[in-house]
Design a protein around this motif. Sequence first.
Motif, PDB file in Angstrom:
ATOM      1  N   ALA A 170       0.839  -1.197   0.000  1.00 36.85           N
ATOM      2  CA  ALA A 170       0.000   0.000   0.000  1.00 36.85           C
ATOM      3  C   ALA A 170       0.874   1.246   0.000  1.00 36.85           C
ATOM      4  CB  ALA A 170      -0.925  -0.008   1.220  1.00 36.85           C
ATOM      5  N   ARG A 171       1.966   1.219   0.828  1.00 40.86           N
ATOM      6  CA  ARG A 171       2.851   2.374   0.913  1.00 40.86           C
ATOM      7  C   ARG A 171       3.504   2.652  -0.446  1.00 40.86           C
ATOM      8  NH1 ARG A 171       7.913   2.189   1.535  1.00 40.86           N
ATOM      9  NH2 ARG A 171       7.927   0.054   2.300  1.00 40.86           N
TER      10      ARG A 171
ATOM     11  N   LYS B 162       1.122   4.079  -3.041  1.00 41.47           N
ATOM     12  CA  LYS B 162       0.875   5.513  -2.813  1.00 41.47           C
ATOM     13  C   LYS B 162       2.049   6.342  -3.331  1.00 41.47           C
ATOM     14  CE  LYS B 162      -2.287   5.254   1.079  1.00 41.47           C
ATOM     15  NZ  LYS B 162      -2.245   4.923   2.502  1.00 41.47           N
ATOM     16  N   GLU B 163       3.276   5.854  -3.039  1.00 40.50           N
ATOM     17  CA  GLU B 163       4.464   6.553  -3.519  1.00 40.50           C
ATOM     18  C   GLU B 163       4.464   6.650  -5.034  1.00 40.50           C
ATOM     19  OE1 GLU B 163       7.350   5.022   0.091  1.00 40.50           O
ATOM     20  OE2 GLU B 163       7.760   4.390  -1.966  1.00 40.50           O
TER      21      GLU B 163
ATOM     22  N   SER C 230      -4.085   6.355  -6.271  1.00 40.70           N
ATOM     23  CA  SER C 230      -4.976   6.972  -5.281  1.00 40.70           C
ATOM     24  C   SER C 230      -5.998   5.933  -4.811  1.00 40.70           C
ATOM     25  CB  SER C 230      -5.679   8.175  -5.903  1.00 40.70           C
ATOM     26  OG  SER C 230      -6.372   7.763  -7.065  1.00 40.70           O
ATOM     27  N   ASP C 231      -6.719   6.282  -3.768  1.00 44.86           N
ATOM     28  CA  ASP C 231      -7.801   5.442  -3.245  1.00 44.86           C
ATOM     29  C   ASP C 231      -7.311   4.018  -2.960  1.00 44.86           C
ATOM     30  OD1 ASP C 231     -10.310   4.675  -2.428  1.00 44.86           O
ATOM     31  OD2 ASP C 231     -11.046   4.280  -4.471  1.00 44.86           O
ATOM     32  N   VAL C 232      -6.210   3.920  -2.252  1.00 41.04           N
ATOM     33  CA  VAL C 232      -5.633   2.602  -1.967  1.00 41.04           C
ATOM     34  C   VAL C 232      -6.403   1.956  -0.816  1.00 41.04           C
ATOM     35  CG1 VAL C 232      -3.563   1.350  -1.292  1.00 41.04           C
ATOM     36  CG2 VAL C 232      -3.383   3.434  -2.691  1.00 41.04           C
ATOM     37  N   THR C 233      -6.891   0.750  -1.052  1.00 42.36           N
ATOM     38  CA  THR C 233      -7.589   0.035   0.022  1.00 42.36           C
ATOM     39  C   THR C 233      -6.996  -1.353   0.163  1.00 42.36           C
ATOM     40  OG1 THR C 233      -9.242  -0.668  -1.559  1.00 42.36           O
ATOM     41  CG2 THR C 233      -9.804   1.229  -0.208  1.00 42.36           C
TER      42      THR C 233
ATOM     43  N   ALA D 104      -6.294  -0.234  -5.930  1.00 41.73           N
ATOM     44  CA  ALA D 104      -6.112   1.213  -6.030  1.00 41.73           C
ATOM     45  C   ALA D 104      -6.510   1.685  -7.412  1.00 41.73           C
ATOM     46  CB  ALA D 104      -4.653   1.559  -5.766  1.00 41.73           C
TER      47      ALA D 104
ATOM     48  N   PRO E 132      -2.223   4.589 -11.301  1.00 44.09           N
ATOM     49  CA  PRO E 132      -1.602   5.882 -11.588  1.00 44.09           C
ATOM     50  C   PRO E 132      -1.392   6.059 -13.084  1.00 44.09           C
ATOM     51  CG  PRO E 132       0.035   4.334 -10.806  1.00 44.09           C
ATOM     52  CD  PRO E 132      -1.279   3.621 -10.745  1.00 44.09           C
TER      53      PRO E 132
END
Lengths: 337, 324
Positions: free
Chosen positions: B257-258, B261-262, B266-269, B277, B280
Motif C-alpha cells: 500500500a505504501r 501511494k508513492e 490513489s484510493d488505496v484500500t 487502487a 496511476p
Amino acid sequence: MSRAESRAESRAESRVESRAESRVESRVESRIEPRVDSQVESQAEPVGSSGVPAPRTPSPLWTFGLLRSELVTTFRRWRTLALLGVLAAVPVLVGIAVKIETSDGSSAGGGGGAGPAFMSQITNNGLFLVFTALSATLPFFLPMAIGVVAGDAIAGEANAGTLRYLLVAPAGRTRLLLIKYATTMSFCLVATLVVSLSALAVGALLFPLGDLTTISGTRISFTDGLGRALLIALVVAASLTGVGALGLFVSTLTGSGIAAMATTVGLLITVQILDQIPQLHALQPYFFSHYWLSFADLMRDPVYWDDLVKNLGLQGLYMAVFGSAAWARFTTKDVTA
Amino acid sequence: MDAPPATEPDTEGVRDGIIRTRALTKRYRGGQLAVDGLDLTVPAGSVFGFLGPNGSGKTTTIRMLMGLIEPTSGTARVLGQPMPRGTRAVLPHVGALIEGPALYGFLSGRDNLIRYDAADPTADPRTRRARVAAALDRVGLTAAGGKKAKAYSLGMKQRLGLAAALLQPRRLLVLDEPTNGLDPQGMREIRSLIRELASDGTTVFLSSHLLDEIEQVCTHAAVMAQGRLITQGAVADLAAGIRGRLVVTTPDTGDAARVLKEQGASDVTVEDDRVTAEPPDRDLAEVNAALVTAGVRVRGFGVERASLEDAFVALTGEGFDVAG
C-alpha cells in the motif's frame, strides 16, 4: 409451407450447433466474440437490404379470420357454456312446473294471470312454452348473460394482459372493437335461440302441439306459429343489443373484467327498478328495457307494430350512442394492463 | 433537427435507427412523469440492451414504441414510421414480448398462438398451422403444445410468449425480460436464440435487469433511471467508461500500500491479501518493478476491468429503493 419447414430445419441445426459451441467456448471468449461479430456485420450491411422479407399485404378477408377466432374463443369458454346451460335449464324448469301444477286438471297460472305471459296456454300447445320461456328469461337471465359476455369482452382481455398482444399483432383498435361487438351480438342471438330451442323441445315432449290461438283470438297453423316463434326469438335477440352495447362501453372503461360485468348487471337491475317507478314515466321510454315485452305483439293478428318498432329504434339508439362512446374511449385509451 | 415528412421511404428512416425517439415524454394522468425527454437511437442490426432499475420507465417506453400508449410529447419512430400512427404498417414486422407473457388459460398453447396469429392482418391463414408448429419448435414447446396454457409453468409461459413473437419473420424483436422465470438451460437457449436471430439481421431490443445477460448478448445498450436516459452506446464503450482498478495480491499488504501511494496510485484500500487502487498515470510495469524493488512479495498483479454491473451501479447509484 416449405419456407416454414426449411426454417424449422435450419433452426434445429443451428440450435444444436450453438449449444455445442457455447459449451466449449470459455466465458471470456463468449463475452467478446458476439459483440465484435455483429458490430462488424451491422456496419457492413444495412438491414434494409439483408434478408428482410418484402412488406406483407393484409389479406382482405383477415377480419373474418379474427372474427372466427373471437367466436371460437368465446364459445369454447367454460363460462359461456355454463351461461348457456343455465339459460337452457329455465324452459325445462318452467315446463316441468306447469306439467306438475296442471296434472290434476286445473289450468296453469289459474289464480288471475300472474306469472309470465302465455303461461295458461302451455297445456293446450307446447309451442307456447317458447313464448313463456322468453318472457321469463328476458327481464333478467338473458340480459345478465349478455352483460357478462359484453362486460368481459375488452376488460377481461385487459385483465389477462392478452389485449396488449392482440393490439401489437396488430389487430387494430377499431377492428377489434367491431369484432367484439359482432361477437356480443352473436351471443345475444345464440342465447335467445338456446332458450327457444330448449323450450320447443320441452314443450314438444310434455305437451301437445298443433294449431294455436293468437292473442287476438284467431287461429293460425302450427307452421305459421313456428314462424312467429322464430320471429319472436329474433326480436328478443335484437332487444338485447342495447344492453350489449352498454356492456361493451363499460368494458372499455376499466381494466377489470369482474368490475365491468358487475357494473353492467348492476345497471340492468337499476334500470328495471326505475322502470317500475310511476313518477319516472317521462324517462321510461328511454330505458332500454322499457319495450322489451312488446315481442308479445307479434302474437296478435294482425301484428301490432307500434311498440315493436319503438323497441328496435331504441336498441338502435343505444347501439349508436354507446357504440360511438366505446369507440371514442377505446381508440384513445392508454393500454397499460 | 431534421423533421422528415411522414411519407418518407421506409429505408430512409431506418438508416438513422430502427427505433428513434426524440424528446419522448410520458406523464400519466396522476401527474407522474414516467419518461422524461428520451432521445433513444437503436441502430439497425444491433442487439440493444435496455437497462434500468425497476420503475425507471423502461416498460412505459416500450409501450409507447408499440403504440399502446400515446406520448405526452415528443416523437417515437419505429422502422422509420411514427408511432402510434404507423402501427398497422410497422407492427407486423415487430415481434414483442411486453411485461411477461399473457395467455388464454382455457386454450392450449397451440391455440393461443393460432389466436395471436389470427390477429395479425398480414399473417397468411394457409400457413398458420405450419408457422405455429415452427414457432413452438423453436422455443422447445412442441411436446407441450396441446396442453392448456393455465397448466404451464412460468418458464413455459415465457417460452410461449417468445413463440408468439416469432410467428413471422420479424425485422425487430422487442423483448421485455425474456429470460424471466426460465431455468438456466432455458436462459442459455434463449440467449443463443437471440444471437441466432440477430445474425439473421433481426434487430433485437432487449430489456433486462440481468446485466450478465446484456453483457453476453448485446452489442449496444442504454441505461435509464427515473425516466431519463443516462447513457447509450456500444456495450464495450459503456464498460470502458469506468476505469479498471489495479489489484495487487501479496502477503505484505502494508508495504505494498505504501509503495503504491508513492507511485502515485490513489484510493488505496487493503482487504485480506489484496491491495486495490486507482491505477496511476504511468507504465504499470514500472509500478510492479517498484513493488519488487521494495521487497514486496507479489503473488498477483493486474488491472480488473470494470464489468457492466460496475458501470450500471456507477450510473444509477447503489440505492435499492425504487424511485417514486
